[in-house]
Motif scaffolding. Structure first.
Motif, PDB file in Angstrom:
ATOM      1  N   SER A  51      48.501 -39.084 -26.336  1.00 37.69           N
ATOM      2  CA  SER A  51      47.496 -38.414 -25.492  1.00 37.69           C
ATOM      3  C   SER A  51      46.506 -39.432 -24.942  1.00 37.69           C
ATOM      4  O   SER A  51      46.112 -39.360 -23.770  1.00 37.69           O
ATOM      5  CB  SER A  51      46.733 -37.362 -26.290  1.00 37.69           C
TER       6      SER A  51
ATOM      7  N   GLN B 156      47.932 -29.897 -23.036  1.00 37.77           N
ATOM      8  CA  GLN B 156      48.564 -29.142 -24.115  1.00 37.77           C
ATOM      9  C   GLN B 156      48.006 -27.716 -24.202  1.00 37.77           C
ATOM     10  O   GLN B 156      48.745 -26.761 -24.342  1.00 37.77           O
ATOM     11  CB  GLN B 156      48.317 -29.892 -25.428  1.00 37.77           C
TER      12      GLN B 156
ATOM     13  N   ASP C 297      50.697 -33.710 -20.806  1.00 40.47           N
ATOM     14  CA  ASP C 297      50.439 -34.056 -22.205  1.00 40.47           C
ATOM     15  C   ASP C 297      50.899 -32.909 -23.109  1.00 40.47           C
ATOM     16  O   ASP C 297      50.173 -31.936 -23.292  1.00 40.47           O
ATOM     17  CB  ASP C 297      48.949 -34.349 -22.431  1.00 40.47           C
ATOM     18  N   GLU C 298      52.091 -33.023 -23.634  1.00 39.78           N
ATOM     19  CA  GLU C 298      52.687 -31.995 -24.500  1.00 39.78           C
ATOM     20  C   GLU C 298      52.509 -30.586 -23.938  1.00 39.78           C
ATOM     21  O   GLU C 298      51.913 -29.721 -24.591  1.00 39.78           O
ATOM     22  CB  GLU C 298      52.093 -32.079 -25.913  1.00 39.78           C
TER      23      GLU C 298
HETATM   24 MG    MG Z   1      48.459 -35.593 -28.364  1.00 39.29          MG
END
Ligand code: MG
Ligand code: ADP
Lengths: 222, 244
Positions: free
Chosen positions: B43, B86, B163-164
């Motif tokens: 991240s 995320q 990011d994810e």
């Molecule tokens: Mg992360």
């Protein structure tokens, strides 16, 4: 002492003694609330700016105001201002300015907690879109901070409304002063103060019911 | 030509070095997937690309512009780099449509009608046309993430960072988001995706980067990465996430 006699309380008395005081108390509350939230938000932003030359003076201001009894601030401001500006300021104006500056310290603590209640991710998201620092604050963070803190801001405003009665110290004509004057005029001080208490109670109780409803509404919205 | 270039990037939180001398590049039209254990700095790495996080050493260059250089107009640069998080990070106090138009109007200076038209098109594209007037809290996680992708696309970005994007989603919602991402990749969008969705990586990635403890341990073509990851750490990691 004779029994309570409320017969002196009528529409005429309201018009003659109470209305102006009531209007001033409300004005004082609303102006100090609006100004206090505005200045308080600026103070909170300074404290959270991460720059000590901005954060430290703001913190000093807030902590000083919060350590001094309001009635003293009211008195000192009223007594000192003629020396600063060279002429006396009326008790009403003096009260409005004092309350705004004083309440700003309390509102700033509330707004600071509110800003911190907005997650870091929201700031990232605003910045990632290309919003500047100030745009992110104004469009993303502050509206959420304000919404999260609305019940607390209103509760502070109720306290502010109660505190406006302290302007008796400089002789400003507010709601309490109206009752006092009426009581003197009719030689019924006990009844007048009782009625005053009842009016303050009704207003504050109604407002706190509104706050309670807001709290449940906000809890549901989340 | 490189769209994103990262040269010897290092970053510290206090005395803790979170990124160690990371170098890589993403070319135009390339899709690069970044994976690695939790806490390895993925991240942080991707947030350094558009300077959401500051770094102390090294350089990031996007489309020829150095992100860390003092004169760089960061808001303007970020406006051209889409980002998906995320936890979606939709703005909860704004309607879905307002989420899509805010950046267009405030940053790109588009008119309200133009921004709205664009918003409608993108919502249609991610299959959420009917949700325009709702608020983020009324949508499922998968729907929110699709809106977040649409919000980023509304800025006409030259590349996208993820990011994810699926790791906070219930399993049954992962595919609806991945489908949108696959489509984007196939259209030629330059993408850097932190993700553990190896199916997605196999399908559309050009390269896979494996990170561990702040370092880029592997940076390999997809075929090589899945064929024979060279480092033991990468092998261990892969066997863990593939056999769950
Ligand atoms: Mg992360
Ligand atoms: N703001 C921060 N302050 C201090 N340490 C942080 C901060 N953000 C992340 N870290 C640390 O940096 C490391 C990498 O974090 P992160 O980039 O989120 O990893 P990943 O995304 O791979 O899980 C972790 O050890 C994390 O605890």
């Amino acid at each position: 002492m004779s029994a309570l006699d409320l017969s002196f309380f009528n529409a005429d008395l309201v018009r003659q003694f109470l209305w102006n005081g009531f209007v001033f108390s409300i004005q004082l509350t609303l102006v100090a609330m609006a100004g206090g939230i505005l200045i308080g938000t600026l103070l909170a932003l300074l404290r959270l700016s991460g720059r000590s030359w901005l954060a430290l003076p703001a913190a000093a201001y807030v902590n000083t105001m919060r350590s001094v009894p309001l009635v003293m601030v009211i008195l000192w401001f009223f007594l000192l201002i003629p020396f600063v500006i060279g002429r006396p300021l009326g008790a009403e104006w003096s009260a409005i300015i004092t309350f705004t500056l004083f309440e700003a310290a309390y509102y700033s603590e509330i707004m600071r907690a509110g800003i911190q209640s907005v997650s870091r991710g929201q700031v990232y998201a605003g910045n990632a879109l290309g919003l500047t620092y100030f745009q992110t604050m104004r469009l993303i963070v502050l509206p959420q901070a304000f919404r999260n803190m609305l019940p607390v801001l209103l509760t502070q405003t109720i306290i502010l409304f109660q505190d406006t009665s302290l302007v008796y110290a400089i002789g400003a004509y507010d709601l309490l002063k109206g009752f006092e004057t009426a009581g003197k005029n009719f030689n019924r001080p006990v009844e007048a103060y009782l009625l005053a208490a009842a009016v303050y109670f009704v207003i504050c109780y109604a407002l706190s019911s509104v706050v309670k409803q807001l709290q449940t509404r906000i809890a549901i919205a989340r | 030509m490189a769209m994103i270039e990262m040269k010897n990037l290092s970053k510290w939180y206090g005395s803790f070095q979170v990124l160690k001398d990371c170098s890589t590049r993403v070319d135009r039209g390339e899709v690069v997937v970044v994976c690695g254990p939790s806490g390895s700095g993925k991240s942080t790495l991707i947030k350094c690309v558009n300077a959401l996080e500051r770094f102390q050493q090294g350089e990031v260059i996007i489309d020829g512009i150095s992100v860390g250089a003092p004169g760089t107009d960061l808001p303007r640069l970020r406006a051209r780099v889409g980002m998906v998080f995320q936890h979606f990070e939709l703005f909860p106090h704004l309607s879905i449509m307002e989420n899509l138009t805010l950046g267009q109007i405030r940053v790109l200076g588009r008119g309200a009608d133009e921004a709205r038209d664009k918003g409608v098109k993108l919502l249609e594209r991610v299959g959420l046309r009917e949700q325009a007037e709702k608020f983020p809290g009324q949508l499922s996680g998968g729907q929110q993430q699709r809106v977040a992708i649409a919000r980023a696309l509304a800025m006409d970005p030259m590349c996208m960072l993820f990011d994810e994007p699926t790791s906070a989603l219930d399993p049954e919602m992962i595919n609806e988001v991945l489908d949108v991402m696959v489509e984007l990749a196939q259209e030629g969008m330059t993408m850097m995706c932190v993700s553990h969705e190896m199916g997605f990586a196999r399908k559309v990635a050009n390269r896979v980067i494996f990170m561990d403890r702040g370092e880029i341990v592997e940076d390999a073509l997809k075929e090589d990465f899945f064929g024979k990851p060279r480092s033991e750490r990468a092998q261990q990691f892969l066997s863990k996430i593939l056999h769950h």
